[in-house]
Design an enzyme around this catalytic site. Structure first.
Site, PDB file in Angstrom:
ATOM      1  N   GLU A 147      39.670  49.815  40.722  1.00  0.00           N
ATOM      2  CA  GLU A 147      40.534  48.736  41.205  1.00  0.00           C
ATOM      3  C   GLU A 147      40.144  47.424  40.543  1.00  0.00           C
ATOM      4  O   GLU A 147      38.976  47.027  40.577  1.00  0.00           O
ATOM      5  CB  GLU A 147      40.394  48.566  42.726  1.00  0.00           C
ATOM      6  CG  GLU A 147      41.166  49.541  43.559  1.00  0.00           C
ATOM      7  CD  GLU A 147      41.213  49.120  45.025  1.00  0.00           C
ATOM      8  OE1 GLU A 147      42.075  49.643  45.747  1.00  0.00           O
ATOM      9  OE2 GLU A 147      40.389  48.284  45.456  1.00  0.00           O
ATOM     10  N   CYS A 148      41.102  46.757  39.932  1.00  0.00           N
ATOM     11  CA  CYS A 148      40.922  45.425  39.359  1.00  0.00           C
ATOM     12  C   CYS A 148      39.712  45.397  38.422  1.00  0.00           C
ATOM     13  O   CYS A 148      39.781  45.909  37.314  1.00  0.00           O
ATOM     14  CB  CYS A 148      40.806  44.384  40.467  1.00  0.00           C
ATOM     15  SG  CYS A 148      41.177  42.695  39.919  1.00  0.00           S
TER      16      CYS A 148
END
Length: 437
Positions: A327-328
């Site tokens: 994530e990210c």
């Protein structure tokens, strides 16, 4: 159990100062404080946990269903004396027009029956502060303003003028904080410097407890709180089912953006979380079923990560046989390369074709709704997820990887392909808050 929500009419008015100071002061009195944060925020809950002495939780009326909000609040309130929630942005700030589902702090206060402690930054005004307080009192008939705390008060005369005007409205002024930069917490581009990075965090929290305890009438605040009508029997589907039975979770200063409600839900479902530190060169546990690389600040540690051969080789070996999701910041590390703020490119894991850059920063911010295009750690194909995006990275290239999901914003924009998947590896800048199906 009693409770209240701390809010203001804008960001930067002093909500976090008051929230942390009150949580620490109340815990110091021996009260069991259940902390909560409205909206998508990874950093504040860690400070809440340190101040209150028990884990925090995020409550989000846009990204979560009403049942999920009620269930998480009920779980958080178990065995507590006081539920203390910190708002986000301004009290009424949200998106969309669906009643009760805008993501605002006002929605959470209304849903849980919490009165609002209003923090007003009175810099550059005196009697006019009453107009702001009156607007907050009248704008949303669902809400009750418990009282007001003035912030950044310049003098005794300044305090008196503000207080007299506000109390004439029938709103008690419960405190007045003088201007004091010594109690401010350090910040960086995504918010406060993380709690775990502050070696003097306990000293800072004690100073905030002293500061707020000296200038806020905490006894009267507690008297004015109402009982929280959260059903202790409230149940809800977990916001995000565990992605595996044994989850290798990257956890250090570069990978720290994990929602507390995810970890709690995974453990409650019987999953085992196996933390490891890429910055220390540690690979994911080879006995895990899945590897999860959360967001954080890899751009500040790109050189260290690029040189962490044991971590990178172990991650590549793991990804050959078992699912890996990023994530990210985790997504960026799964990519081919990351250009730091100084313009230097650092080779990353190369499991996806993503190339990102912080040399030319661009803010990406907002709620997202995603529909998965294939089975993976986030769920089966077709599953609908809610979440948000908050980063400054620019995408230079995505390679030939297939998209992970069709993603739309909260403002009616058409869904578009987003994220990446290659083999058992998936990633996106999208932070998942809850499953909606």
């Amino acid at each position: 159990m009693k409770g209240f929500l701390i809010a203001s009419v804008r960001s930067g008015a002093g909500k976090t100062t008051v929230s942390l100071g009150l949580m620490a002061a109340l815990a110091r009195r021996g009260m069991k404080v259940a902390p909560a944060k409205c909206g998508p925020d990874y950093i504040d809950p860690a400070f809440h946990a340190a101040a209150a002495g028990r884990p925090g939780v995020n409550l989000d009326s846009w990204a979560m269903t009403p049942a999920q909000v009620a269930g998480l609040a009920a779980r958080q309130a178990e065995d507590a004396d006081l539920l203390v929630a910190e708002g986000l942005m301004g009290l009424f700030d949200g998106v969309g027009h669906q009643a009760g589902r805008t993501g605002s702090s006002a929605d959470i206060a209304a849903a849980l029956g919490l009165k609002v402690l209003l923090v007003l930054d009175v810099t550059g005004q005196s009697t006019s502060a009453a107009a702001v307080a009156l607007g907050a009192k009248l704008l949303d008939p669902r809400l009750t303003i418990l009282g007001v705390v003035l912030n950044r008060v310049g003098s005794e005369r300044h305090r008196r003028l503000c207080s007299e005007a506000i109390e004439a409205l029938g709103l008690p002024v419960l405190g007045a904080l003088p201007r004091n930069t010594a109690v401010e917490l350090p910040e960086r581009h995504l918010g406060l410097v993380q709690a775990e990075e502050m070696g003097d965090l306990r000293r800072r929290l004690d100073a905030l407890a002293d500061f707020v305890g000296q200038h806020v009438d905490i006894n009267r605040l507690i008297e004015l709180c109402n009982d929280v009508p959260v059903s202790m029997g409230a149940t809800a589907a977990e916001p995000l089912p565990p992605p595996g039975q044994r989850i290798a979770l990257a956890r250090d200063a570069a990978f720290s953006f994990v929602y507390p409600h995810h970890l709690a839900a995974w453990r409650a479902a019987g999953a085992e979380i196996l933390p490891f530190s890429p910055l220390a060169g540690e690979p994911p546990d080879p006995t895990a079923d899945v590897c999860w690389l959360p967001g954080g600040y890899p751009e500040l540690h790109a050189g260290t990560l690029a040189a962490a051969d044991h971590f990178l080789s172990g991650l590549r070996m793991f990804a050959a046989e078992r699912p890996v999701h990023g994530e990210c910041g985790g997504y960026m590390v799964l990519g081919a390369g990351l250009v730091d703020a100084g313009g230097t490119r650092h080779a990353m894991a190369g499991l996806l074709g993503l190339e990102t850059s912080y040399e030319k920063r661009r803010l990406h911010l907002g709620y997202r709704r995603a529909r998965l295009l294939s089975d993976g750690p986030l769920g089966p194909a077709g599953a609908v997820l809610s979440g948000h995006e908050f980063h400054y990275a620019s995408i230079l290239a995505t390679g030939n990887d297939a998209p992970l999901a069709e993603v739309a914003d909260a403002h009616g924009g058409a869904p578009a392909p987003d994220g990446s998947r290659r083999g058992l590896v998936t990633g996106s800048f999208f932070h998942v808050i809850a499953r909606m199906d």
